[in-house]
Design an enzyme around this catalytic site. Structure first.
Site, PDB file in Angstrom:
ATOM      1  N   ASP A 197     -26.907 -49.265  26.963  1.00  0.00           N
ATOM      2  CA  ASP A 197     -27.612 -49.052  25.695  1.00  0.00           C
ATOM      3  C   ASP A 197     -28.568 -50.188  25.352  1.00  0.00           C
ATOM      4  OD1 ASP A 197     -26.351 -46.667  25.444  1.00  0.00           O
ATOM      5  OD2 ASP A 197     -25.468 -47.067  23.477  1.00  0.00           O
TER       6      ASP A 197
ATOM      7  N   ASN B 200     -28.895 -42.617  26.416  1.00  0.00           N
ATOM      8  CA  ASN B 200     -28.069 -41.932  25.421  1.00  0.00           C
ATOM      9  C   ASN B 200     -27.785 -42.883  24.259  1.00  0.00           C
ATOM     10  OD1 ASN B 200     -26.619 -39.940  24.204  1.00  0.00           O
ATOM     11  ND2 ASN B 200     -24.833 -40.066  25.558  1.00  0.00           N
TER      12      ASN B 200
ATOM     13  N   SER C 126     -25.368 -38.900   9.909  1.00  0.00           N
ATOM     14  CA  SER C 126     -25.289 -40.141  10.673  1.00  0.00           C
ATOM     15  C   SER C 126     -25.924 -41.241   9.838  1.00  0.00           C
ATOM     16  CB  SER C 126     -26.039 -39.988  12.000  1.00  0.00           C
ATOM     17  OG  SER C 126     -26.246 -41.268  12.566  1.00  0.00           O
ATOM     18  N   SER C 127     -25.241 -42.354   9.724  1.00  0.00           N
ATOM     19  CA  SER C 127     -25.807 -43.472   8.958  1.00  0.00           C
ATOM     20  C   SER C 127     -26.976 -44.090   9.718  1.00  0.00           C
ATOM     21  CB  SER C 127     -24.734 -44.523   8.694  1.00  0.00           C
ATOM     22  OG  SER C 127     -24.360 -45.146   9.906  1.00  0.00           O
TER      23      SER C 127
ATOM     24  N   ASP D 179     -15.793 -44.936  15.019  1.00  0.00           N
ATOM     25  CA  ASP D 179     -15.646 -45.196  16.449  1.00  0.00           C
ATOM     26  C   ASP D 179     -14.244 -45.700  16.779  1.00  0.00           C
ATOM     27  OD1 ASP D 179     -18.165 -44.343  16.839  1.00  0.00           O
ATOM     28  OD2 ASP D 179     -19.029 -46.293  17.340  1.00  0.00           O
TER      29      ASP D 179
ATOM     30  N   HIS E  10     -18.273 -43.380  26.944  1.00  0.00           N
ATOM     31  CA  HIS E  10     -17.576 -44.644  27.170  1.00  0.00           C
ATOM     32  C   HIS E  10     -16.275 -44.736  26.380  1.00  0.00           C
ATOM     33  CE1 HIS E  10     -19.745 -46.463  23.463  1.00  0.00           C
ATOM     34  NE2 HIS E  10     -19.973 -45.178  23.494  1.00  0.00           N
ATOM     35  N   ARG E  11     -16.317 -44.308  25.119  1.00  0.00           N
ATOM     36  CA  ARG E  11     -15.108 -44.492  24.298  1.00  0.00           C
ATOM     37  C   ARG E  11     -13.974 -43.567  24.731  1.00  0.00           C
ATOM     38  NH1 ARG E  11     -16.617 -48.357  21.448  1.00  0.00           N
ATOM     39  NH2 ARG E  11     -18.659 -48.413  20.462  1.00  0.00           N
TER      40      ARG E  11
ATOM     41  N   LYS F 284     -21.898 -47.993  29.162  1.00  0.00           N
ATOM     42  CA  LYS F 284     -22.720 -47.860  27.954  1.00  0.00           C
ATOM     43  C   LYS F 284     -22.546 -49.067  27.039  1.00  0.00           C
ATOM     44  CE  LYS F 284     -24.179 -44.257  24.815  1.00  0.00           C
ATOM     45  NZ  LYS F 284     -24.295 -44.759  23.464  1.00  0.00           N
TER      46      LYS F 284
END
Ligand code: DC
Length: 665
Positions: A52, A94, A178-179, A329, A401-402, A427
């Site tokens: 990222d 992404n 989305s913030s 997250d 990734h998470r 990521k």
């Protein structure tokens, strides 16, 4: 980082030690963009190196910012608010943290200074909404074209020099999807606030407020002090402009910290906690509040400036019921901790999971069920009841990734776990699994071992190294231990018949493997180890039973998660007799002589093949008949005649046998 199709984890049972977190993704990408837009040079310390941030760096470079890596930091000379490159195509992978703010910043800059920019990403990026941001920018006078499905990237933003923006009216943006849309406007609009205050009004309940706090905090460091009225109205004062603060230190990633906080809560004993460096209780990142949720579930946590220490508190964990809108997250990690709770946990306020790297509610439900949990999923919540019977599971990671990092924590249920496409952690945390295996321990008997033995010059070392790499396993080159013992003995002038002193040297070998290099007593002995003279000495030393005994424990200590590939004489017979796969190479003497001949030629050494073959046959005979550790295939060993196989073909054979022995369909 592992670039392998899947990574198999044995059942894990404990964890302790220190981990250094990589830099925060959210802070890194915000700082990069601000430094790229600001006047002056910014030195960014502790930057996250990941997919990222790489796309953000590429974009800034394309736009004309100057980037200069130095030993301690990345130096960025910013654009000072003035476009240097007026046409560009930017590929943003992404990375939502790159797509949204760059789209907004370039839209307002193009509208006033002239320019034309295309922003695109991977297919999943083109499924992640951006329409609310576009809808906020168009009424201002920004020209934004949808190049694909309206409301989603790819986009083209453009404009003519001298254009005016309608900033007299408040700019309205939705806050409930989305913030990042609000963050994008907050970062972009100071670029056009020279003459008048610019006001942003949020419509709908603002989610992920802590991320807005990070944005405001970093804007302030770059000289822009936004006035906030609750969470619905933000004013960028007239005359705002970005100026570099000089040095910026990026905190460790608090979301990444959540995996290690959970690890400590699940598996760290009283005297040996998991110690996390890089983020502490005073962090500006919202996900630091995950620590409170982990405490609520039973984690015993201490923290200070820039560190957190965690061990098991209550066990099994307490179930949790939480509105996680403020930690979307890190809340994924709670869903996995719920596997180890006494009852059903409920995590709500997570509608945003549906528009992240994947639909995380659906993905989490599907994968938690695989290990045996009962899961109920709703539009914006998930309920997890722990497994009554844990099952081995092959976990899909959805290029998220998470998902990969969270679900790796499901390996403490007593069953092996397979993580598919583990490299997706790149990521935000390329070395996640290395860090995990640096802390997590398994019962050695549960750690799988592949042994590879064979006669001299059969290519066992090369094959073992390649197999270990493909599986992400540790490598034990047992011959190197005998060679190192021989070197150490020679340095200490110990005769080869002094068994007692040789054994003492072997039992206290100060040997360290660092990638391809080997260090003995601090000296790099990689090349010396491979010399023929060292090999000859090793052969003598290795026939001393006390030496073999002394090296036994050292060899066993290589058996660490996720697995081990061990090559050498008695790996399958004596050291790891329980190895689930033993391979014995049977290349003929003629082939091996040719191989050795080629090796020698490569090193500029001339030799006759007939002589080499005679030497090899004599050595085979000695090795087969020697009284101590004779060379013979282990019971049940798979014989592999690799005479006519390339290394890749041999590796594929071994991996094929290995697949048949794994508990995954
Ligand atoms: O595989 P190699 O050439 O690096 O091994 C060096 C010497 O040590 C060789 O003589 C074989 C011996 N050896 C051994 O006896 N037992 C092992 N497990 C590995 C090597």
């Amino acid at each position: 980082m592992y670039s392998i199709p899947h990574l198999d984890l044995p059942p894990l049972r404990g964890a302790s030690g220190r981990v250094q977190l990589p830099g925060s993704k959210s802070i890194s990408n915000r700082v990069l963009l601000l430094a790229g837009l600001a006047s002056g040079t910014t030195r960014v310390h502790g930057l996250l190196a990941s997919d990222d941030t790489r796309v953000m760096l590429d974009a800034l470079r394309t736009l004309g910012a100057r980037l200069q890596p130095t030993e301690r930091a990345l130096e960025i000379s910013g654009l000072g608010g003035t476009l240097a490159v007026h046409e560009a195509r930017l590929f943003l992978g992404n990375a939502g943290t790159a797509m949204r703010p760059l789209a907004a910043a370039l839209a307002v800059l193009a509208a006033t200074q002239g320019g034309r920019y295309e922003l695109s990403g991977v297919p999943r990026m083109h499924e992640r909404p951006i329409g609310d941001l576009v809808d906020a920018l168009r009424p201002l006078g920004c020209t934004i074209e949808d190049l694909g499905v309206p409301g989603y990237p790819p986009l083209r933003v453009s404009g003519q020099p001298g254009g005016q923006l309608a900033t007299a009216q408040p700019i309205r943006v939705r806050g409930d999807v989305s913030s990042q849309f609000l963050t994008a406007l907050l970062m972009a609009l100071p670029l056009v606030s020279a003459d008048r205050d610019v006001v942003i009004e949020v419509q709908g309940e603002l989610i992920s407020k802590p991320y807005i706090e990070i944005t405001l905090n970093l804007l302030a460091r770059f000289g822009v002090h936004v006035v906030r009225d609750g969470w619905s109205r933000f004013t960028i004062p007239r005359g705002s402009a970005y100026a570099s603060p000089g040095d910026v230190h990026v905190e460790g990633d608090a979301s990444s910290a959540s995996y290690f906080v959970a690890l400590g809560a699940i598996a760290a004993g009283a005297g040996a906690p998991v110690h996390i460096d890089g983020v502490g209780g005073d962090s500006i990142q919202g996900d630091i509040r995950f620590v409170d949720a982990a405490r609520q579930m039973g984690a015993a946590v201490k923290s200070g400036p820039n560190w957190i220490e965690v061990r098991r508190g209550r066990w099994p964990l307490d179930p949790i019921s939480i509105d996680a809108v403020h930690i979307p997250d890190a809340a994924m990690t709670l869903a996995v901790m719920a596997l180890y709770a006494r009852g059903t946990s409920r995590i709500s306020g997570i509608a945003s999971w549906r528009v992240k790297e994947t639909d995380r509610i659906a993905a989490m439900a599907a994968e938690l069920r695989k290990v045996g949990a009962s899961v109920v999923e709703g539009d914006d919540y998930i309920e997890v009841a722990p497994p009554t019977h844990w099952q081995p599971a092959a976990i899909e990671t959805y290029d998220d990734h998470r998902m990969a990092m969270c679900l790796s924590l499901a390996a403490f249920g007593g069953q092996p776990l397979r993580i598919l496409d583990p490299q997706c952690v790149g990521k935000t945390f390329p070395d996640y699994f290395e860090a995990l295996f640096g802390l997590a321990t398994a019962d050695p008997a549960a750690v799988p071992v592949i042994t590879i033995d064979g006669p001299t010059a059969s290519g066992k070392g090369t094959l073992a190294a390649a197999v270990a790499k493909r599986l992400g396993y540790t490598l034990l080159d047992s011959g190197a231990l005998y060679r190192a013992t021989a070197l150490a003995a020679r340095r200490d002038d110990i005769p080869t018949d002094d068994a007692v002193r040789l054994a003492a040297v072997a039992s206290m070998l100060e040997l360290r493997f660092d990638g391809e290099r080997v260090f003995l007593r601090g000296d790099d002995v990689t090349d010396e180890l491979r010399l023929e003279t060292t090999g000859a000495l090793a052969s003598q030393v290795s026939s001393v039973p006390a030496v073999r005994e002394a090296l036994h424990a050292l060899q066993l200590s290589f058996r660490r998660a996720p697995g081990l590939v061990a090559d050498g004489r008695d790996m399958g017979t004596v050291v790891f007799p329980d190895a689930p796969l033993k391979v014995f190479l049977t290349a003929g003497a003629a082939e091996r002589a040719e191989r050795r001949h080629r090796q020698l030629l490569d090193r500029g050494i001339d030799a006759r093949i007939v002589d080499l073959r005679a030497e090899i046959e004599a050595r085979d005979e000695r090795d087969r008949t020697r009284p101590v550790a004779p060379l013979r295939p282990a019971e049940g060993a798979q014989l592999l005649d690799n005479s006519l196989l390339s290394i890749d073909e041999s590796v594929d054979r071994v991996l094929g046998w290995w697949e048949q022995r794994r508990p995954f369909p």
